[in-house]
Design a protein around this motif. Structure first.
Motif, PDB file in Angstrom:
ATOM      1  N   PHE A 129       0.852  -1.190   0.000  1.00 39.48           N
ATOM      2  CA  PHE A 129       0.000   0.000   0.000  1.00 39.48           C
ATOM      3  C   PHE A 129       0.886   1.238   0.000  1.00 39.48           C
ATOM      4  N   VAL A 130       0.324   2.345  -0.473  1.00 37.73           N
ATOM      5  CA  VAL A 130       1.005   3.637  -0.479  1.00 37.73           C
ATOM      6  C   VAL A 130       0.244   4.580   0.445  1.00 37.73           C
ATOM      7  N   LYS A 131       0.952   5.311   1.249  1.00 33.09           N
ATOM      8  CA  LYS A 131       0.345   6.269   2.183  1.00 33.09           C
ATOM      9  C   LYS A 131      -0.308   7.417   1.414  1.00 33.09           C
ATOM     10  N   ASP A 132      -1.451   7.890   1.900  1.00 38.92           N
ATOM     11  CA  ASP A 132      -2.235   8.878   1.155  1.00 38.92           C
ATOM     12  C   ASP A 132      -1.749  10.318   1.352  1.00 38.92           C
ATOM     13  N   ASN A 133      -0.433  10.507   1.293  1.00 37.80           N
ATOM     14  CA  ASN A 133       0.084  11.876   1.179  1.00 37.80           C
ATOM     15  C   ASN A 133       1.119  11.991   0.071  1.00 37.80           C
ATOM     16  N   PHE A 165       8.223   9.726  -5.569  1.00 41.47           N
ATOM     17  CA  PHE A 165       8.496   8.561  -4.738  1.00 41.47           C
ATOM     18  C   PHE A 165       7.703   7.349  -5.210  1.00 41.47           C
ATOM     19  N   THR A 166       6.448   7.523  -5.563  1.00 38.41           N
ATOM     20  CA  THR A 166       5.632   6.395  -6.010  1.00 38.41           C
ATOM     21  C   THR A 166       6.270   5.699  -7.203  1.00 38.41           C
ATOM     22  N   ARG A 167       6.827   6.480  -8.136  1.00 35.64           N
ATOM     23  CA  ARG A 167       7.478   5.881  -9.309  1.00 35.64           C
ATOM     24  C   ARG A 167       8.623   4.974  -8.880  1.00 35.64           C
ATOM     25  N   LEU A 182      16.020   8.912   0.005  1.00 33.27           N
ATOM     26  CA  LEU A 182      14.994   8.575  -0.980  1.00 33.27           C
ATOM     27  C   LEU A 182      14.380   9.865  -1.515  1.00 33.27           C
ATOM     28  N   PRO A 183      13.861   9.850  -2.733  1.00 36.16           N
ATOM     29  CA  PRO A 183      13.295  11.078  -3.310  1.00 36.16           C
ATOM     30  C   PRO A 183      12.025  11.520  -2.604  1.00 36.16           C
ATOM     31  N   LEU A 184      11.760  12.822  -2.672  1.00 35.42           N
ATOM     32  CA  LEU A 184      10.555  13.426  -2.116  1.00 35.42           C
ATOM     33  C   LEU A 184       9.734  14.037  -3.245  1.00 35.42           C
TER      34      LEU A 184
END
Length: 472
Positions: free
Chosen positions: A79-83, A109-111, A200-202
């Protein structure tokens, strides 16, 4: 105790992410079976835990059925956090103060996160804008702790922590601007590493801060899952200003000089937490590390007030951006009292902000000197055991909320200010039978040291598993 989990005899079993990735790569399991099992588990526990912000089950099933090349974690559900932005899903940041809009594309970050092969089942809930250490939104409802649903799951990465602990997925995205990886790890019996600043990227909005507090990361049930994630992420994206983490798979051989601290700038932790911290220090000593108890942390007395004021500035900034972005659909009356109180605090004290930021930036000089004397520091992750839901009620008076937050979340913000890495490990248990996290921190760029020490502690004292543990 009202314990909730989804572990069972399905494709996920009790495998961690590395074991699952190995089974998928060897075709002992199919990606579709694994994703279907994760969806079924999520549907079983989420009505109680309230951890899911948005589901993307159809997209996950489609990804599992595709024949595309994948990374090391190819087919492992998450899962990915919703921010952070995920294409096709809205980003609501733990509030319902505007009309949702679907993101056109994945955030930075998602990528990276999904490039490791992970398949996202959706987005997880957080406290409003991530400001509180407990997600208890008055309309969205509280995120409950799977170990005992009367208690908080911590925050702000609460939904991710609850779903990983409950067995829905073995790994989930989290990020940390004041403890938001480490606190849910402590509350839910998980491994939570806040990496060095820049590791990690932001996404763009998080890079605009005058002082970059936020770092992305993951919550896992095993040290090797956390280590494997950073290894794989580094193969895709690496900050050349930091030493590499590489492939950390075993305990280290070096014996460390570790400072033990049970007092923060706001005072001593609770007697129970002090006792549990000293027991963890004893374990480190038994393992051959040199332990030295020190009275006070390496921070000035102004630290807590300065951090709250800067935190408040972030609230004001978030509200301005939200009003501009969502226009007439943005409704201040739907914000909780913590968000509104932080905004008021910042606007009333704008004249104090420049000096507060200067002092916060100067803290790194103190901690750099501290880490010339010590290899690492051990503290409790939070100052007291996990509270029941309602203790950090965001509808209460602002002064009550901020006072309780300062009292409980008093060890974690330091590393967000200095940029240094810190890891929470579930090394202890409260008198109520809930997991208790112990935090180990070290100098900037030295995640390898933390991971090696975490492996050693995991081997020496395997932590409780929610589906097989009897309290006591």
């Amino acid at each position: 105790m009202r314990r909730v989990h989804a572990f069972g005899d399905d494709a996920l079993g009790d495998l961690d992410a590395v074991a699952l990735a190995d089974a998928l790569a060897a075709r002992r399991l199919s990606r579709l079976d694994v994703v279907q099992a994760a969806i079924a588990r999520t549907e079983a526990v989420n009505p109680t835990l309230n951890a899911l912000a948005y589901q993307a089950f159809d997209q996950a099933l489609a990804a599992a059925s595709a024949l595309d090349e994948t990374g090391f974690f190819g087919g492992v559900p998450t899962f990915v956090k919703d921010n952070v932005d995920v294409a096709g899903l809205p980003t609501m940041r733990g509030t319902d103060a505007w009309v949702p809009r679907r993101a056109a594309a994945d955030g930075e970050f998602t990528r990276l996160y999904l490039a490791t092969g992970l398949i996202s089942l959706g987005k997880t809930q957080l406290s409003e804008y991530g400001f509180s250490a407990s997600a208890e939104h008055p309309r969205l409802g509280p995120v409950r702790n799977p170990w005992d649903t009367d208690y908080t799951a911590g925050a702000s990465s609460s939904g991710s922590g609850a779903l990983v602990a409950a067995g829905a997925v073995p790994i989930a995205h989290a990020n940390d601007g004041g403890g938001s990886i480490r606190i849910p790890a402590a509350c839910n019996g998980l491994v939570g590493l806040k990496p060095s600043r820049g590791r990690l990227p932001l996404d763009k909005d998080m890079r605009r801060m005058p002082l970059r507090l936020v770092t992305n990361g993951v919550l896992t049930r095993s040290v090797r899952d956390t280590a494997a994630f950073y290894r794989e992420a580094e193969r895709i994206w690496r900050n050349r200003k930091l030493p590499p983490i590489g492939d950390v798979q075993h305990p280290g051989k070096q014996r460390l000089k570790i400072a033990v601290i049970t007092r923060s700038v706001d005072g001593e932790c609770s007697p129970e937490m002090r006792e549990l911290t000293l027991k963890s220090a004893g374990l480190l000593e038994e393992l051959g590390h040199h332990i030295e108890h020190i009275e006070n942390p390496p921070v000035p007395s102004s630290f807590a007030a300065d951090f709250v004021l800067y935190w408040a500035l972030l609230a004001t900034g978030q509200l301005r951006v939200s009003r501009a972005q969502f226009g007439d659909t943005f409704d201040d009356s739907r914000l909780d009292n913590l968000t509104l109180g932080l905004d008021r605090h910042a606007r009333r004290n704008l004249h104090r902000l420049p000096l507060a930021i200067v002092r916060l930036r100067a803290v790194r000089r103190r901690t750099a000197q501290f880490y010339r004397r010590y290899d690492a520091a051990l503290t409790p992750t939070v100052a007291d055991v996990t509270p029941r839901l309602g203790y950090l009620d965001p509808t209460a008076d602002y002064e009550q909320i901020i006072g309780r937050l300062r009292g409980w979340v008093t060890f974690t913000p330091l590393h967000n200010v200095t940029g240094e890495p810190a890891i929470s490990l579930p090394l202890a248990e409260s008198a109520d039978g809930l997991p208790v996290g112990m935090m180990i921190s070290t100098d900037l760029g030295c995640e390898v040291r933390l991971l090696e020490l975490a492996y050693e502690l995991e081997e020496a004292k395997p932590w409780a598993r929610i589906h097989s543990h009897t309290p006591g």
